[in-house]
Design an enzyme around this catalytic site. Structure first.
Site, PDB file in Angstrom:
ATOM      1  CG  HIS A  17      -1.933   4.856   4.520  1.00  0.00           C
ATOM      2  ND1 HIS A  17      -1.593   4.585   3.213  1.00  0.00           N
ATOM      3  CD2 HIS A  17      -2.299   3.666   5.068  1.00  0.00           C
ATOM      4  CE1 HIS A  17      -1.743   3.291   2.973  1.00  0.00           C
ATOM      5  NE2 HIS A  17      -2.174   2.715   4.082  1.00  0.00           N
TER       6      HIS A  17
ATOM      7  CB  CYS B 117      -0.960  -0.009   1.180  1.00  0.00           C
ATOM      8  SG  CYS B 117      -1.977  -1.508   1.232  1.00  0.00           S
TER       9      CYS B 117
ATOM     10  CG  HIS C 238      -6.486   0.875   0.812  1.00  0.00           C
ATOM     11  ND1 HIS C 238      -5.471   1.031  -0.111  1.00  0.00           N
ATOM     12  CD2 HIS C 238      -5.865   0.626   2.000  1.00  0.00           C
ATOM     13  CE1 HIS C 238      -4.309   0.886   0.481  1.00  0.00           C
ATOM     14  NE2 HIS C 238      -4.515   0.647   1.771  1.00  0.00           N
TER      15      HIS C 238
END
Length: 416
Positions: free
Chosen positions: A302, A171, A337
């Protein structure tokens, strides 16, 4: 005798942007989605969700590869590769860089990913379970290697004097890829770098996060007291980087300047972020960019919407910024995401925020968690003059990456 290279590092600027997202494909539509606080959440349709109590995601339902990808043999590449190739072509077009010039230059394509072509891997596993390994589709099997993502972008543009690299740092991979491209341009190793990230939604990742208890039932609510987790998303973000000298020489539009970045890996826990380690990564980024924490006007977090991430990330920001933490947003509230594409698309959002003078909102917000204690710009975009923006990325295994972007100032008067 070999003399040391005393050539000063080159300033690196962003001149092209390419985005494939669930709230808009192409920079213009992505920008409109960010300004409007648009949500890409909808019921998942790309794989069978039977047995899951909830199955919302941020799929892209209006992407046709043939509208953007013209040179790739369609059957040889999977969905994520098509996303990467499309975003790379968009970035070159946005930069008004003739593809013939790019082909003659020294170039780099670096794409970050979490899943590679795991949607194809899902399909192969289903075939193996149903009919045995001998019945798995060999055409699909050849699409699975993650290296295909960067190769697809290079092949779509007809690049031959090119290094094509796929970075699998989960990620945080988008920021890793941009940092790689920044270094290559800054040192003069290449003339142009196409860098970012790409991923497609897949059953493997959805089921994995679901088993961890981190899939939200309906919406992603970063930093909200009532947040319940992530929504998986998909897409690609690619930035074209070149030296300032090159950009000025060809009269290119400069969207923003890359000031620097920081990386570290603490390997502290398979999935839980480490606040102290991430704070160190932020300081590394500030030092690399030649700025102080007081210079930062905005943080793109994030911000996954899980209990652990949002609190840990907020604590890390307070370690660095104290009670002067800048406004801190999460575009995952809008696009979900997107795994390896996440920080690349966030970098594009940061670039657009600098260029257009606004801050995208964190949508779906009702009440800020006191343990987060930030201004997340809830629900509505605001106008703002931004000089320096920080883009955070954290990944499983303690892989951290922070990118610093700045407003381009011709006289170099910005933080250096």
């Amino acid at each position: 005798m070999t003399w040391p290279d005393t050539t000063p590092p080159r300033r690196v600027v962003v001149t092209g942007l390419g985005a494939v997202t669930s709230i808009g494909t192409g920079v213009r539509d992505f920008l409109a989605g960010l300004r409007a606080g648009r949500s890409g959440a909808k019921p998942i349709t790309s794989f069978d969700v039977t047995g899951f109590e909830h199955s919302q995601g941020c799929e892209i339902d209006d992407f046709a590869a043939e509208d953007f990808v013209f040179r790739l043999p369609p059957s040889e590449y999977g969905r994520a590769s098509h996303f990467a190739a499309a975003a790379a072509r968009m970035a070159v077009d946005d930069a008004a860089l003739p593809v013939e010039v790019l082909r003659e230059a020294r170039s780099l394509v670096t794409v970050g990913t979490t899943d590679g072509e795991s949607r194809d891997l899902d399909r192969l596993v289903q075939q193996e379970v149903a009919d045995g390994p001998e019945r798995m589709d060999p055409v699909v099997a050849r699409r699975v290697p993650a290296g295909k993502l960067s190769v697809a972008a290079a092949r779509e543009l007809g690049l031959v004097n090119v290094e094509a690299v796929t970075l699998p740092t989960a990620c945080a991979a988008g920021n890793y890829a941009i940092g790689y491209g920044y270094d290559a341009v800054r040192t003069g190793e290449v003339d142009f770098a196409l860098c970012g990230g790409a991923d497609a939604v897949c059953l493997k990742t959805f089921a994995g996060f679901y088993r961890l208890g981190t899939i939200a039932p309906e919406k992603c609510q970063p930093f909200d007291l009532h947040r319940r987790g992530i929504l998986t998303g998909e897409g690609a973000g690619i930035l074209l980087l070149e030296s300032l000298e090159s950009a000025l020489g060809r009269g290119a539009r400069i969207h923003a300047e890359v000031l620097g970045y920081g990386l570290n890996c603490d390997a502290d826990h398979p999935v839980a972020p480490n606040s102290d380690s991430f704070a160190r990564c932020v300081r590394l980024a500030h030092d690399n960019a030649g700025i102080s924490s007081d210079d930062v006007d905005l943080i793109s977090a994030h911000g996954t919407g899980t209990k652990a991430n949002d609190i840990s990330e907020s604590r890390a920001m307070r370690q660095v910024f104290g009670d002067k933490t800048p406004r801190t947003i999460s575009i995952k509230s809008m696009i979900g995401h997107t795994m390896g594409a996440a920080s690349a698309l966030a970098a594009i959002a940061c670039t657009l925020a600098i260029r257009e003078g606004f801050i995208p909102p964190t949508i779906n917000h009702t009440e800020t968690d006191p343990e987060c204690d930030i201004d997340c710009v809830p629900n509505v975009a605001v106008d703002a003059e931004l000089r320096v923006v920080q883009n955070n990325a954290l990944a499983f295994g303690g892989n951290n990456a922070v990118l610093m972007l700045g407003r381009y100032e011709r006289d170099g008067g910005g933080p250096q």
